[in-house]
Design an enzyme around this catalytic site. Structure first.
Site, PDB file in Angstrom:
ATOM      1  N   ASN A 124       0.856  -1.189   0.000  1.00 12.11           N
ATOM      2  CA  ASN A 124       0.000   0.000   0.000  1.00 12.11           C
ATOM      3  C   ASN A 124       0.888   1.233   0.000  1.00 12.11           C
ATOM      4  O   ASN A 124       1.978   1.211   0.579  1.00 12.11           O
ATOM      5  CB  ASN A 124      -0.866  -0.001   1.265  1.00 12.11           C
ATOM      6  N   HIS A 177       0.929   5.081   1.344  1.00 11.82           N
ATOM      7  CA  HIS A 177       0.246   5.906   2.334  1.00 11.82           C
ATOM      8  C   HIS A 177       0.962   7.255   2.433  1.00 11.82           C
ATOM      9  O   HIS A 177       2.194   7.301   2.540  1.00 11.82           O
ATOM     10  CB  HIS A 177       0.267   5.198   3.699  1.00 11.82           C
ATOM     11  N   SER A 181       4.935   6.657   2.447  1.00 10.40           N
ATOM     12  CA  SER A 181       5.495   5.341   2.767  1.00 10.40           C
ATOM     13  C   SER A 181       4.839   4.283   1.905  1.00 10.40           C
ATOM     14  O   SER A 181       3.632   4.340   1.655  1.00 10.40           O
ATOM     15  CB  SER A 181       5.215   4.979   4.237  1.00 10.40           C
ATOM     16  N   ASP A 185      -2.750   0.526   7.955  1.00 12.87           N
ATOM     17  CA  ASP A 185      -1.524   1.307   7.723  1.00 12.87           C
ATOM     18  C   ASP A 185      -0.416   0.906   8.694  1.00 12.87           C
ATOM     19  O   ASP A 185       0.453   1.735   9.027  1.00 12.87           O
ATOM     20  CB  ASP A 185      -1.800   2.815   7.833  1.00 12.87           C
TER      21      ASP A 185
HETATM   22  C1  GRF Z   1      -2.568   8.926  -2.545  1.00 11.38           C
HETATM   23  O1  GRF Z   1      -2.263  10.077  -1.810  1.00 11.38           O
HETATM   24  C2  GRF Z   1      -2.142   7.711  -1.774  1.00 11.38           C
HETATM   25  O2  GRF Z   1      -0.991   7.901  -1.010  1.00 11.38           O
HETATM   26  C3  GRF Z   1      -3.328   7.471  -0.881  1.00 11.38           C
HETATM   27  O3  GRF Z   1      -4.443   7.783  -1.666  1.00 11.38           O
HETATM   28  C4  GRF Z   1      -4.053   8.729  -2.675  1.00 11.38           C
HETATM   29  C5  GRF Z   1      -4.450   8.141  -3.993  1.00 11.38           C
HETATM   30  O4  GRF Z   1      -4.292   9.051  -5.040  1.00 11.38           O
HETATM   31  N1  GRF Z   1      -3.332   6.124  -0.361  1.00 11.38           N
HETATM   32  P1  GRF Z   1      -4.447   8.586  -6.533  1.00 11.38           P
HETATM   33  O5  GRF Z   1      -5.846   7.997  -6.696  1.00 11.38           O
HETATM   34  O6  GRF Z   1      -3.395   7.556  -6.827  1.00 11.38           O
HETATM   35  O7  GRF Z   1      -4.275   9.811  -7.366  1.00 11.38           O
END
Ligand code: GRF
Length: 221
Positions: free
Chosen positions: A111, A113, A140, A149
């Site tokens: 994932n 984050h 991360s 997370d």
């Molecule tokens: C990103 O900020 C990611 O870190 C978080 O959700 C957001 C997704 O953005 N988990 P996108 O849909 O990839 O533009």
């Protein structure tokens, strides 16, 4: 480097800019992967449009059509299993996943984050970093476990918070780093360089004491 491309499935709920970054890296020849599925819980997710344009199979499962979270998650993971994916990437998938559904994927599921984990699990990470008066923020990539997370962190990208930053400017600037961090980690996995064993991240077979850092355009110890 492995000769057959790694089969990758991606789950996304939103615009899909991280998926776009993965597709661009693959198109530049930097990512030895084959995208076998993009799945979403939102029929209007931008990520699905990107996937269709790229000719990647998609799956949309509407949570409202399932009696509970567990049955949704099990249906979703059945679909992922059927896709033949070897790695599952959560790129903005905004749902908590049932522990039993994800258990078979621990070590094969990552994932991204938008915080320097273990700081700021959950939502509103940019706002919380600013409210805390942090001078540094980041993103991360971690292996997913049943703890939200909370799985072992593989790699991070850091940036300095500027005095004039607000939630929007910080989020936008960090996103640029996310777009480089995630493909770099997926590339390492596709090359067989990363693994999870007994809750410990291994790089080239050796335990990683601290997360890899994105520096000068590459992942560094
Ligand atoms: C990103 O900020 C990611 O870190 C978080 O959700 C957001 C997704 O953005 N988990 P996108 O849909 O990839 O533009």
């Amino acid at each position: 480097m492995t000769t057959t491309p790694l089969r990758v499935a991606v789950l996304a709920s939103g615009r899909g800019s991280n998926l776009a970054a993965l597709l661009q890296a693959r198109n530049r020849g930097e990512l030895p992967v084959e995208f076998v599925l993009v799945g979403s819980d939102k029929a209007d997710a931008g990520a699905l449009t990107l996937a269709r344009e790229a000719g990647i199979p998609t799956a949309v499962l509407d949570p409202r059509r399932f009696p509970d979270r567990v049955s949704f998650d099990h249906a979703l993971f059945e679909r992922i299993q059927e896709s033949g994916a070897e790695l599952l990437v959560l790129a903005g998938f905004m749902r908590i996943i049932d522990g039993a559904a994800l258990a078979p994927w621990v070590g094969r599921m990552i994932n991204i984050h938008p915080s320097l984990l273990p700081k700021y699990r959950g939502l509103h990470t940019h706002r919380r970093a600013l409210a805390a008066g942090d001078t540094e923020h980041g993103a991360s990539v971690h292996y997913v476990t049943a703890e939200l997370d909370g799985g072992p962190v593989i790699a991070q990208a850091r940036l300095a918070i500027a005095p004039q930053d607000d939630e929007q400017t910080l989020a936008a600037r960090l996103l640029g780093y996310e777009h480089r961090l995630l493909p770099a980690v997926v590339s390492h996995i596709a090359q067989g360089r990363l693994a999870l064993r007994d809750g410990q991240v291994l790089l080239d077979g050796a335990p990683l004491a601290t997360p890899l850092q994105w520096r000068d355009g590459a992942l560094d110890r």
